[in-house]
Design an enzyme around this catalytic site. Structure first.
Site, PDB file in Angstrom:
ATOM      1  N   ARG A 207       0.903  -1.146  -0.084  1.00 37.67           N
ATOM      2  CA  ARG A 207       0.163  -0.086   0.053  1.00 37.67           C
ATOM      3  C   ARG A 207       0.924   1.312  -0.096  1.00 37.67           C
ATOM      4  O   ARG A 207       0.671   2.238  -0.594  1.00 37.67           O
ATOM      5  CB  ARG A 207      -0.987   0.095   1.266  1.00 37.67           C
ATOM      6  CG  ARG A 207      -1.713   1.307   1.280  1.00 37.67           C
ATOM      7  CD  ARG A 207      -2.627   1.775   0.041  1.00 37.67           C
ATOM      8  NE  ARG A 207      -3.401   0.516  -0.806  1.00 37.67           N
ATOM      9  CZ  ARG A 207      -3.396   0.690  -1.953  1.00 37.67           C
ATOM     10  NH1 ARG A 207      -3.299   1.889  -2.609  1.00 37.67           N
ATOM     11  NH2 ARG A 207      -4.270  -0.317  -2.423  1.00 37.67           N
TER      12      ARG A 207
ATOM     13  N   LYS B  58       1.200  25.225  -3.284  1.00 41.74           N
ATOM     14  CA  LYS B  58       0.127  24.432  -2.703  1.00 41.74           C
ATOM     15  C   LYS B  58       0.215  22.754  -2.978  1.00 41.74           C
ATOM     16  O   LYS B  58      -0.315  22.105  -3.682  1.00 41.74           O
ATOM     17  CB  LYS B  58      -1.074  24.982  -3.529  1.00 41.74           C
ATOM     18  CG  LYS B  58      -1.385  26.348  -3.495  1.00 41.74           C
ATOM     19  CD  LYS B  58      -2.432  26.799  -4.366  1.00 41.74           C
ATOM     20  CE  LYS B  58      -2.637  28.193  -4.049  1.00 41.74           C
ATOM     21  NZ  LYS B  58      -3.841  28.905  -4.974  1.00 41.74           N
TER      22      LYS B  58
ATOM     23  N   LYS C 167       2.921  39.487  -2.467  1.00 45.62           N
ATOM     24  CA  LYS C 167       1.768  39.189  -2.724  1.00 45.62           C
ATOM     25  C   LYS C 167       0.765  40.334  -2.114  1.00 45.62           C
ATOM     26  O   LYS C 167       1.278  41.287  -1.759  1.00 45.62           O
ATOM     27  CB  LYS C 167       1.279  37.761  -2.018  1.00 45.62           C
ATOM     28  CG  LYS C 167       2.113  36.715  -2.567  1.00 45.62           C
ATOM     29  CD  LYS C 167       1.479  36.164  -3.681  1.00 45.62           C
ATOM     30  CE  LYS C 167       0.433  34.978  -3.535  1.00 45.62           C
ATOM     31  NZ  LYS C 167      -0.008  34.481  -4.713  1.00 45.62           N
TER      32      LYS C 167
ATOM     33  N   GLU D 150       3.002  40.438  -7.514  1.00 42.17           N
ATOM     34  CA  GLU D 150       1.868  40.208  -7.776  1.00 42.17           C
ATOM     35  C   GLU D 150       0.682  41.431  -8.092  1.00 42.17           C
ATOM     36  O   GLU D 150       0.763  42.195  -7.218  1.00 42.17           O
ATOM     37  CB  GLU D 150       0.929  39.088  -6.736  1.00 42.17           C
ATOM     38  CG  GLU D 150      -0.450  39.038  -7.098  1.00 42.17           C
ATOM     39  CD  GLU D 150      -1.332  38.223  -6.003  1.00 42.17           C
ATOM     40  OE1 GLU D 150      -1.198  36.995  -6.058  1.00 42.17           O
ATOM     41  OE2 GLU D 150      -1.808  38.879  -5.073  1.00 42.17           O
TER      42      GLU D 150
ATOM     43  N   ASP E 184      -2.812  38.405 -11.374  1.00 41.87           N
ATOM     44  CA  ASP E 184      -3.796  37.743 -10.807  1.00 41.87           C
ATOM     45  C   ASP E 184      -5.300  37.846 -10.923  1.00 41.87           C
ATOM     46  O   ASP E 184      -5.720  38.931 -10.939  1.00 41.87           O
ATOM     47  CB  ASP E 184      -3.763  37.768  -9.221  1.00 41.87           C
ATOM     48  CG  ASP E 184      -4.373  37.103  -8.146  1.00 41.87           C
ATOM     49  OD1 ASP E 184      -4.365  35.738  -8.547  1.00 41.87           O
ATOM     50  OD2 ASP E 184      -5.065  37.364  -7.371  1.00 41.87           O
TER      51      ASP E 184
END
Length: 294
Positions: A110, A145, A177, A207, A233
């Site tokens: 597994r 992410k 950001k 951004e 963005d």
């Protein structure tokens, strides 16, 4: 002639990165008492041979997990990896054949399947995005992410699918950001601070969320303070085209937000240089790979 990307894909993921993940996953699965089902049902010393077989077509990544997981349980196991990371395969393809102590093999099964299925799913989804923008100048890149603890493996899988890695972590490059801009009091001020801080080998990306902020950033070109990359963005297609025209190739442009397999081609056709896609790692389905006894 082999290209640099071909050469990269022909290199396996370094064992120093994947082995700790494999051992942690095995420890999680074995728990306090080991595989009690194998201990109960499988006679000591029994051997088995089986193939890891693709139930769906895809792109391979993380195949070393098979060998590392099985040999962690049975160091004498014979593991024949039939394909290398980055290889495309069809349904029914045999990816690896293993002969090992049956108890050990079933205990490792597994963990091996989870890792190779997860990473091959990332590689397969990445390949779909790369193919969707073929013929444009845009390159498909990943994001941060990623699954905690699996970032290096998942970014390797993106490369196996033909994508390009963005930052590996917060220390790779400066990426300003919207929240950084809010604290600094403006996008221009944030870029000025970043350029003053950055060593000569560190790139600065900022951004922007609209053409007004883009104008403010482009004005920094006259001060020799322009960032290396501008992230656009959630721009509309019309505004992406305006941004490409306004920039005139002076600064690399990255499109981000609202990207999926239905929108990525129109975004690429606006002329942006890079398209970042969080879905490559946070939403890739696990590729169906099974274990068939021989």
């Amino acid at each position: 002639m082999e290209t640099p990307r071909d050469m990269a894909l022909n290199r396996s993921l370094p064992e120093v990165l994947i082995e700790p993940v494999v051992r942690m996953a095995l420890a999680e699965d074995l728990g306090r008492a080991g595989d009690v089902t194998a201990l109960a049902c499988i006679p000591p010393g029994a051997r088995m041979k089986a193939a890891f077989t693709a139930r769906k077509a895809g792109v391979l990544a993380g195949i070393q997990a098979v060998r590392l997981a099985v040999q962690a349980m049975d160091p004498t196991a014979d593991v024949d990896l039939r394909l290398a990371d980055g290889a495309a395969f069809e349904t029914g393809a045999v990816l690896a054949v293993v002969e090992a102590d049956a108890r050990a093999f079933l205990s490792a099964e597994r963990t091996a399947l989870n890792l190779v299925g997860r990473l091959s799913g990332v590689a397969t989804l990445t390949r779909a995005y790369v193919q969707a923008v073929a013929g444009t100048r845009a390159r498909i890149v990943d994001t941060r992410k990623t699954t905690p603890g699996l970032r290096a493996l998942e970014k390797h899988a993106v490369a196996c699918g033909g994508g390009v890695n963005h930052r590996f972590g917060l220390d790779d490059a400066i990426l300003i950001k919207d929240n950084h801009v809010a604290v600094c009091g403006g996008v221009g001020e944030a870029v000025r601070r970043a350029k003053a801080f950055a060593p000569h080998l560190m790139k600065v990306e900022v951004e922007v969320d609209g053409l007004d902020q883009l104008s403010e950033v482009l004005a920094l070109i006259n001060e020799d303070l322009a960032p290396d990359v501008i992230m656009l963005d959630n721009f509309s297609l019309a505004d992406l085209r305006r941004a490409v025209a306004w920039t005139g190739g002076r600064i690399r442009l990255e499109a981000s937000g609202g990207v999926d397999l239905t929108t990525v081609r129109p975004i690429a056709e606006t002329g942006v240089d890079v398209i970042s896609v969080g879905a490559l790692t946070h939403s890739a389905p696990v590729l169906d790979i099974g274990l068939d006894a021989l």
